[in-house]
Scaffold this motif. Structure first.
Motif, short mmCIF file in Angstrom:
data_model
loop_
_atom_site.label_atom_id
_atom_site.label_comp_id
_atom_site.label_asym_id
_atom_site.label_seq_id
_atom_site.Cartn_x
_atom_site.Cartn_y
_atom_site.Cartn_z
N ARG A 48 23.39 -8.79 17.62
CA ARG A 48 22.30 -9.39 16.83
C ARG A 48 20.97 -9.23 17.56
NH1 ARG A 48 24.61 -15.09 14.34
NH2 ARG A 48 26.46 -14.18 13.36
N SER A 71 19.70 -20.03 5.71
CA SER A 71 20.36 -19.99 7.02
C SER A 71 21.86 -19.74 6.86
CB SER A 71 20.10 -21.31 7.76
OG SER A 71 20.72 -21.30 9.01
N ASP A 72 22.47 -20.42 5.89
CA ASP A 72 23.90 -20.20 5.64
C ASP A 72 24.16 -18.75 5.21
OD1 ASP A 72 24.42 -22.85 6.24
OD2 ASP A 72 24.59 -23.48 4.14
N GLU A 96 22.29 -16.09 5.80
CA GLU A 96 22.00 -15.17 6.90
C GLU A 96 23.09 -15.20 7.96
OE1 GLU A 96 18.19 -16.77 7.76
OE2 GLU A 96 17.27 -15.77 6.03
N GLU A 97 23.62 -16.39 8.24
CA GLU A 97 24.72 -16.50 9.20
C GLU A 97 25.94 -15.74 8.68
OE1 GLU A 97 26.29 -17.19 12.72
OE2 GLU A 97 24.29 -17.93 12.23
N ASP A 98 26.21 -15.87 7.39
CA ASP A 98 27.32 -15.14 6.78
C ASP A 98 27.07 -13.63 6.83
OD1 ASP A 98 29.86 -15.13 5.25
OD2 ASP A 98 28.59 -14.32 3.65
N LEU A 102 25.46 -11.92 9.00
CA LEU A 102 25.56 -11.38 10.36
C LEU A 102 26.84 -11.77 11.08
CD1 LEU A 102 21.87 -11.98 11.49
CD2 LEU A 102 22.90 -9.85 10.69
N GLN A 103 27.80 -12.34 10.37
CA GLN A 103 29.00 -12.86 11.01
C GLN A 103 29.80 -11.82 11.79
OE1 GLN A 103 31.93 -14.39 8.27
NE2 GLN A 103 31.59 -12.70 6.82
N ASP A 104 29.73 -10.57 11.41
CA ASP A 104 30.51 -9.54 12.09
C ASP A 104 29.83 -8.97 13.33
OD1 ASP A 104 32.52 -9.80 10.17
OD2 ASP A 104 31.62 -8.28 8.88
N SER A 118 28.18 -9.54 17.12
CA SER A 118 28.17 -10.44 18.27
C SER A 118 26.73 -10.88 18.53
CB SER A 118 28.72 -9.72 19.49
OG SER A 118 27.81 -8.72 19.93
#
Length: 185
Positions: free
Chosen positions: A156, A141-142, A144-146, A148-150, A152
């Motif tokens: 997404r 999860s960490d 994947e969040e990183d 897709l951070q760029d 919105s």
């Protein structure tokens, strides 16, 4: 004593370089299509390496992760027969037996006779297996969040919808290619 320096492997061509080379050799190539499928392939490969490193840090293999995930997806009480596990993972019964043996030895699953049918064996997730699964999910999860951070929230959502459309087209055209056809249902 001299330090050992590892030489980097050959440089992978950029997507633009790859597409240009393909176009040079195959003039009918659609560069937009090639950009999409090549980027997806590279992303998939790199994500698999990252996930493999994460589960290795937890002391489990990708193969063991797949079993843990399949048991969790089956729902509480997180148990399936070895044949059903093999079918869902696209494995032979012998390969599944080997995997279950190893995982039972590591305390990740138990294998017991079904109380209602003594011929049937049941594989069940242990507390240790569930703990490993949860920690792997936190790490993923960490990551994947990183990843897709760029993007919105809207981007997404659109990307997710587009990828699901592509996946469904492949699943329709190649229904036997994945071994698991109900992942998105």
């Amino acid at each position: 004593m001299s330090e050992s320096t590892e030489e980097p492997g050959p440089r992978e061509p950029s997507l633009d370089e790859q597409i240009a080379a393909y176009q040079r050799e195959f003039r009918d190539l659609d560069p937009q299509v090639e950009q999409v499928v090549s980027a997806l392939g590279r992303l998939n490969r790199r994500m698999n390496v990252a996930y493999g490193r994460q589960v290795a840090a937890l002391g489990i293999s990708n193969a063991e992760w797949e079993v843990l995930k399949t048991l969790v997806l089956s729902g509480a009480p997180y148990r399936l027969g070895p044949g059903e596990l093999a079918k869902r993972l696209g494995l032979t019964p012998a390969a599944m037996t080997h995997r279950i043996d190893r995982m039972a030895g590591e305390g990740l699953v138990t294998r017991d006779r079904d109380e209602n049918n003594r011929v049937r064996v049941i594989v069940e997730l242990t507390d240790e297996g569930r703990t490993k699964w949860l920690e792997a999910m936190r790490m993923a999860s960490d990551f994947e969040e990183d990843l897709l951070q760029d993007l919105s929230g809207g981007e997404r959502g659109v990307l997710g919808e587009l990828l699901v459309r592509l996946l469904r087209r492949v699943e329709h055209a190649q229904p036997d290619a994945g071994g698991r056809l109900t992942d998105l249902d």
